[in-house]
Scaffold this motif. Structure first.
Motif, PDB file in Angstrom:
ATOM      1  N   LEU A  38       0.826  -1.201   0.000  1.00 22.98           N
ATOM      2  CA  LEU A  38       0.000   0.000   0.000  1.00 22.98           C
ATOM      3  C   LEU A  38       0.865   1.258   0.000  1.00 22.98           C
ATOM      4  CD1 LEU A  38      -2.895   0.983   0.021  1.00 22.98           C
ATOM      5  CD2 LEU A  38      -2.843   0.913   2.512  1.00 22.98           C
ATOM      6  N   LEU A  39       1.942   1.233   0.739  1.00 24.33           N
ATOM      7  CA  LEU A  39       2.880   2.353   0.736  1.00 24.33           C
ATOM      8  C   LEU A  39       3.473   2.548  -0.659  1.00 24.33           C
ATOM      9  CD1 LEU A  39       4.404   4.513   2.310  1.00 24.33           C
ATOM     10  CD2 LEU A  39       6.122   2.768   2.862  1.00 24.33           C
ATOM     11  N   GLY A  40       3.785   1.429  -1.318  1.00 25.08           N
ATOM     12  CA  GLY A  40       4.288   1.511  -2.689  1.00 25.08           C
ATOM     13  C   GLY A  40       3.269   2.126  -3.637  1.00 25.08           C
ATOM     14  N   VAL A  41       2.005   1.779  -3.488  1.00 26.27           N
ATOM     15  CA  VAL A  41       0.946   2.354  -4.329  1.00 26.27           C
ATOM     16  C   VAL A  41       0.848   3.853  -4.099  1.00 26.27           C
ATOM     17  CG1 VAL A  41      -1.554   2.416  -4.697  1.00 26.27           C
ATOM     18  CG2 VAL A  41      -0.362   0.224  -4.573  1.00 26.27           C
ATOM     19  N   PHE A  42       0.896   4.289  -2.829  1.00 24.21           N
ATOM     20  CA  PHE A  42       0.828   5.719  -2.533  1.00 24.21           C
ATOM     21  C   PHE A  42       2.022   6.475  -3.107  1.00 24.21           C
ATOM     22  CE2 PHE A  42      -2.086   4.715   1.168  1.00 24.21           C
ATOM     23  CZ  PHE A  42      -3.203   5.224   0.530  1.00 24.21           C
ATOM     24  N   ALA A  43       3.201   5.870  -3.031  1.00 27.40           N
ATOM     25  CA  ALA A  43       4.387   6.510  -3.603  1.00 27.40           C
ATOM     26  C   ALA A  43       4.241   6.638  -5.118  1.00 27.40           C
ATOM     27  CB  ALA A  43       5.635   5.701  -3.248  1.00 27.40           C
ATOM     28  N   TRP A  44       3.734   5.598  -5.775  1.00 27.63           N
ATOM     29  CA  TRP A  44       3.540   5.657  -7.221  1.00 27.63           C
ATOM     30  C   TRP A  44       2.504   6.719  -7.590  1.00 27.63           C
ATOM     31  CZ3 TRP A  44      -0.730   4.734 -10.323  1.00 27.63           C
ATOM     32  CH2 TRP A  44      -0.471   4.760 -11.681  1.00 27.63           C
ATOM     33  N   LEU A  45       1.403   6.804  -6.829  1.00 24.74           N
ATOM     34  CA  LEU A  45       0.383   7.818  -7.094  1.00 24.74           C
ATOM     35  C   LEU A  45       0.943   9.232  -6.933  1.00 24.74           C
ATOM     36  CD1 LEU A  45      -2.819   6.311  -5.442  1.00 24.74           C
ATOM     37  CD2 LEU A  45      -2.453   6.781  -7.862  1.00 24.74           C
ATOM     38  N   ALA A  46       1.762   9.435  -5.914  1.00 19.88           N
ATOM     39  CA  ALA A  46       2.379  10.747  -5.716  1.00 19.88           C
ATOM     40  C   ALA A  46       3.277  11.092  -6.899  1.00 19.88           C
ATOM     41  CB  ALA A  46       3.170  10.768  -4.408  1.00 19.88           C
ATOM     42  N   TRP A  47       4.077  10.131  -7.359  1.00 21.25           N
ATOM     43  CA  TRP A  47       4.949  10.374  -8.501  1.00 21.25           C
ATOM     44  C   TRP A  47       4.126  10.678  -9.752  1.00 21.25           C
ATOM     45  CZ3 TRP A  47       5.255   7.948 -13.192  1.00 21.25           C
ATOM     46  CH2 TRP A  47       6.299   8.362 -14.021  1.00 21.25           C
ATOM     47  N   ALA A  48       3.058   9.913  -9.995  1.00 21.06           N
ATOM     48  CA  ALA A  48       2.219  10.124 -11.178  1.00 21.06           C
ATOM     49  C   ALA A  48       1.568  11.509 -11.142  1.00 21.06           C
ATOM     50  CB  ALA A  48       1.157   9.037 -11.285  1.00 21.06           C
ATOM     51  N   GLY A  49       1.113  11.920  -9.974  1.00 23.73           N
ATOM     52  CA  GLY A  49       0.523  13.253  -9.843  1.00 23.73           C
ATOM     53  C   GLY A  49       1.534  14.351 -10.114  1.00 23.73           C
ATOM     54  N   TRP A  50       2.741  14.212  -9.581  1.00 27.39           N
ATOM     55  CA  TRP A  50       3.794  15.201  -9.808  1.00 27.39           C
ATOM     56  C   TRP A  50       4.172  15.242 -11.291  1.00 27.39           C
ATOM     57  CZ3 TRP A  50       5.755  19.396  -8.079  1.00 27.39           C
ATOM     58  CH2 TRP A  50       6.997  19.836  -8.514  1.00 27.39           C
ATOM     59  N   ASN A  51       4.250  14.084 -11.914  1.00 31.01           N
ATOM     60  CA  ASN A  51       4.573  14.001 -13.334  1.00 31.01           C
ATOM     61  C   ASN A  51       3.524  14.752 -14.166  1.00 31.01           C
ATOM     62  OD1 ASN A  51       6.111  13.067 -15.547  1.00 31.01           O
ATOM     63  ND2 ASN A  51       4.684  11.377 -15.844  1.00 31.01           N
ATOM     64  N   GLU A  52       2.252  14.527 -13.876  1.00 33.38           N
ATOM     65  CA  GLU A  52       1.180  15.198 -14.630  1.00 33.38           C
ATOM     66  C   GLU A  52       1.185  16.703 -14.363  1.00 33.38           C
ATOM     67  OE1 GLU A  52      -1.478  15.107 -17.581  1.00 33.38           O
ATOM     68  OE2 GLU A  52      -0.360  13.383 -16.832  1.00 33.38           O
ATOM     69  N   TYR A  53       1.466  17.102 -13.133  1.00 35.38           N
ATOM     70  CA  TYR A  53       1.555  18.525 -12.800  1.00 35.38           C
ATOM     71  C   TYR A  53       2.643  19.197 -13.628  1.00 35.38           C
ATOM     72  CZ  TYR A  53       2.732  22.735 -10.201  1.00 35.38           C
ATOM     73  OH  TYR A  53       3.013  24.036  -9.857  1.00 35.38           O
ATOM     74  N   ARG A  54       3.796  18.548 -13.762  1.00 29.49           N
ATOM     75  CA  ARG A  54       4.882  19.117 -14.553  1.00 29.49           C
ATOM     76  C   ARG A  54       4.505  19.233 -16.020  1.00 29.49           C
ATOM     77  NH1 ARG A  54      10.342  17.650 -12.981  1.00 29.49           N
ATOM     78  NH2 ARG A  54      10.807  18.933 -14.774  1.00 29.49           N
ATOM     79  N   LYS A  55       3.747  18.254 -16.557  1.00 31.40           N
ATOM     80  CA  LYS A  55       3.275  18.324 -17.946  1.00 31.40           C
ATOM     81  C   LYS A  55       2.357  19.517 -18.142  1.00 31.40           C
ATOM     82  CE  LYS A  55       3.250  13.414 -19.157  1.00 31.40           C
ATOM     83  NZ  LYS A  55       2.354  12.310 -19.556  1.00 31.40           N
TER      84      LYS A  55
END
Length: 145
Positions: free
Chosen positions: A10-27
């Protein structure tokens, strides 16, 4: 210890979601900088599109800014259509099934450009807007000065 092992994925899923959100924000931030040069522009996860006077520019969004950019003049557009999964749709009788909408520009010289959209309604709005712009531009260019 078993509880800790159960929470680790679950911690891994949250870390991946945070990264995906940051990636989309940068786009989106890179898109905003790019879109400032256009009169009208759109962004979604599949493509960026900008129109400035008689020039239409499209490409793929990335964190560094749009890539694979291409342009075409509205004077070279012969026809516009909206397709879902490769099938042209009637704009007056929209299909109930979901699919992947695309704005398809048929350019002079049998060249076709497909610009993907995530939302069918937005693709239709752009199609109608560009159809008016093409007609306006073609009318203005055919009128003698």
């Amino acid at each position: 210890m078993e509880r800790g092992l159960l929470w680790l994925p679950l911690l891994g899923v949250f870390a991946w979601l945070a990264w995906a959100g940051w990636n989309e924000y940068r786009k989106v931030e890179a898109y905003k900088t790019w879109a400032a040069q256009f009169e009208k522009a759109k962004y979604d996860i599949y493509a960026v599109l900008g129109q400035n006077q008689a020039t239409l520019t499209w490409g793929q969004p990335t964190r560094q800014g749009p890539v694979n950019l291409s342009s075409a003049s509205l004077a070279t557009v012969e026809s516009l259509s909206v397709q879902i999964d490769g099938k042209i749709i009637d704009l007056k009788a929209l299909p109930k099934q979901a699919g992947r909408p695309m704005l398809v520009l048929s350019l002079i010289g049998d060249r076709q450009v497909e610009i993907p959209f995530t939302d069918l309604t937005l693709a239709i709005q752009w199609s109608e807007y560009l159809q008016k712009q093409v007609q306006k531009f073609q009318h203005d260019s055919s009128t003698p000065a």
